[in-house]
Enzyme design. Structure first.
Site, PDB file in Angstrom:
ATOM      1  N   GLU A 195       0.553  -5.421  10.974  1.00 34.49           N
ATOM      2  CA  GLU A 195       0.128  -4.024  10.908  1.00 34.49           C
ATOM      3  C   GLU A 195       1.021  -3.228  11.862  1.00 34.49           C
ATOM      4  O   GLU A 195       0.795  -3.193  13.073  1.00 34.49           O
ATOM      5  CB  GLU A 195      -1.350  -3.899  11.288  1.00 34.49           C
ATOM      6  CG  GLU A 195      -2.295  -4.674  10.377  1.00 34.49           C
ATOM      7  CD  GLU A 195      -2.483  -4.001   9.020  1.00 34.49           C
ATOM      8  OE1 GLU A 195      -2.008  -2.859   8.851  1.00 34.49           O
ATOM      9  OE2 GLU A 195      -3.107  -4.614   8.130  1.00 34.49           O
ATOM     10  N   HIS A 233       2.506  -4.189   6.728  1.00 36.01           N
ATOM     11  CA  HIS A 233       1.566  -3.097   6.470  1.00 36.01           C
ATOM     12  C   HIS A 233       1.582  -2.164   7.676  1.00 36.01           C
ATOM     13  O   HIS A 233       2.328  -2.375   8.626  1.00 36.01           O
ATOM     14  CB  HIS A 233       0.155  -3.648   6.242  1.00 36.01           C
ATOM     15  CG  HIS A 233      -0.018  -4.390   4.956  1.00 36.01           C
ATOM     16  ND1 HIS A 233      -0.707  -3.872   3.876  1.00 36.01           N
ATOM     17  CD2 HIS A 233       0.396  -5.619   4.565  1.00 36.01           C
ATOM     18  CE1 HIS A 233      -0.706  -4.743   2.880  1.00 36.01           C
ATOM     19  NE2 HIS A 233      -0.039  -5.820   3.274  1.00 36.01           N
ATOM     20  N   HIS A 242       0.836  -1.194   0.000  1.00 31.66           N
ATOM     21  CA  HIS A 242       0.000   0.000   0.000  1.00 31.66           C
ATOM     22  C   HIS A 242       0.873   1.248   0.000  1.00 31.66           C
ATOM     23  O   HIS A 242       1.835   1.356   0.772  1.00 31.66           O
ATOM     24  CB  HIS A 242      -0.932   0.004   1.203  1.00 31.66           C
ATOM     25  CG  HIS A 242      -2.050  -0.980   1.085  1.00 31.66           C
ATOM     26  ND1 HIS A 242      -2.569  -1.663   2.158  1.00 31.66           N
ATOM     27  CD2 HIS A 242      -2.751  -1.395  -0.006  1.00 31.66           C
ATOM     28  CE1 HIS A 242      -3.559  -2.460   1.741  1.00 31.66           C
ATOM     29  NE2 HIS A 242      -3.678  -2.311   0.424  1.00 31.66           N
TER      30      HIS A 242
END
Length: 395
Positions: A365, A306, A162
């Protein structure tokens, strides 16, 4: 650092002179058979760089060797044709300098050009690193894979699927840099010897899956696509919320693991800054490159970095192996991140890997807050992921 072979030289001799594991010297010179070193041939010595020194009054090779913390023979090897008993004032000589500090330091705006520069630096200092191009982005930027180690177990870690999660790339690159420093300086990492990890694993690193998207977040749109991309971003020049690739497709919604579910329920039905899964799975070149890499290498486990939430996901529809649960317990213990077995999500890279291969896959994350995370969180995130990195290689 390069040296020229003399009569009687061997990789073993270089290993002893420079205190570098012979395996790293062998892997830095894959094109050379260790039993066939020809006089005059150049050999790479990893973990060192040359520095030029100007002879001062009273200098001797013995003093220079002591200053460099190296054997005199190492200096002789680096200075063919120099007569140690006849050093002239003002003469320049080469001294070997061991690399003891990381080169991955400047992480303020870590775009694709920055990544390329750091890869080139690492390759120069640590030529046992292999750099492969596994594909190209929409705009033709190469997608790099770093390959490290000589073990039978293949492990993969990636970052920056991303665009606005670009901080994951320097985290991963600094982990690689730390591993290299431990290997060449024969240091321990949190009590673990590095060289056995090099022998146990072959590590595949894709540090920036989405180079076009990262550049967009950090630099703005390229001139030739400015109007088109601004339109996708509702006319706003602020791209800090952009997660997709340059075509407005979310690369982590592109994989054939119940992709149809995500396609149906995702709100964007056309290209957008985030969440649009594309018209078909694997429509985007970046996702295709990652899928082909996995199919080729058949990894034992994969990790995807991420941001944010300080948690990690590891289960998928009950097909994850028992080993995943064991690793999840270890990761939770060493990182302080929350272990989450199942989430209501499909079509991600990790989802597909677990579903297709039924091997351990983890989505981490990193950090807390709003993407893109502030660089001030980098030191803590790096320390947390160093523990995860070591568990991954050592377990």
């Amino acid at each position: 650092m390069r040296v020229r072979v003399r009569h009687g030289d061997s990789f073993w001799l270089y290993s002893r002179l420079f205190h570098i594991p012979i395996q790293l010297i062998e892997d830095s010179n894959r094109h050379i058979a260790s039993n066939f070193l020809d006089v005059g041939m150049e050999v790479e010595i990893p973990g060192f760089m040359e520095e030029t020194y100007i002879i001062q009054p009273g200098d001797t090779f013995f003093q220079l060797a002591k200053m460099s913390k190296m054997p005199v023979e190492a200096l002789l090897l680096l200075n063919p044709g120099v007569y140690p008993d006849h050093l002239a004032l003002g003469q320049s000589v080469k001294l070997p300098k061991r690399v003891t500090e990381p080169v991955i330091n400047d992480i303020q705006t870590y775009d694709f050009t920055h990544l390329q520069r750091d890869i080139e630096t690492l390759l120069c200092l640590y030529p046992f690193l292999k750099v492969n191009t596994i594909g190209e982005s929409v705009l033709g930027n190469p997608i790099y894979e770093l390959e490290i180690g000589r073990g039978k177990r293949n492990i993969h870690v990636n970052a920056s699927f991303h665009a606005n999660e670009w901080i994951t790339t320097p985290v991963l690159m600094k982990l690689v840099n730390t591993f290299f420093l431990a290997l060449t300086n024969e240091n321990m990492l949190n009590g673990i010897h590095a060289l056995p990890l090099y022998h146990k694993n072959t590590l595949s690193i894709v540090p920036m899956v989405n180079p076009d998207g990262v550049n967009l977040v950090l630099q703005g749109p390229p001139a030739e696509k400015k109007e088109e991309i601004l339109a996708l971003n509702s006319g706003s020049p602020d791209f800090s919320g952009w997660k997709a690739n340059i075509r407005g497709v979310d690369l982590n919604n592109q994989f054939p693991a119940n992709w149809e579910i995500e396609k149906e329920r995702k709100e964007p039905k056309s290209p957008a800054p985030r969440d649009y899964p594309g018209e078909i799975p694997l429509s985007e070149p970046e996702a295709v490159a990652m899928a082909r890499l996995v199919e080729k290498k058949q990894f034992s486990r994969v990790l995807a970095f991420h941001t944010q939430g300080r948690e990690f996901y590891w289960g998928y529809e009950g097909v994850e192996p028992v080993e995943s649960e064991r690793l999840a317990r270890e990761y939770e213990k060493v990182s302080g991140y929350k272990s989450v077995r199942y989430i209501d999500s499909h079509a991600g890279f990790r989802d597909w890997f677990v579903h297709a291969y039924q091997k351990p896959g983890f989505t981490f994350e990193l950090g807390l807050g709003v993407n893109p995370l502030p660089v001030s969180q980098f030191p803590q995130i790096y320390e947390e992921m160093l523990n995860v990195f070591l568990v991954t290689l050592n377990s």
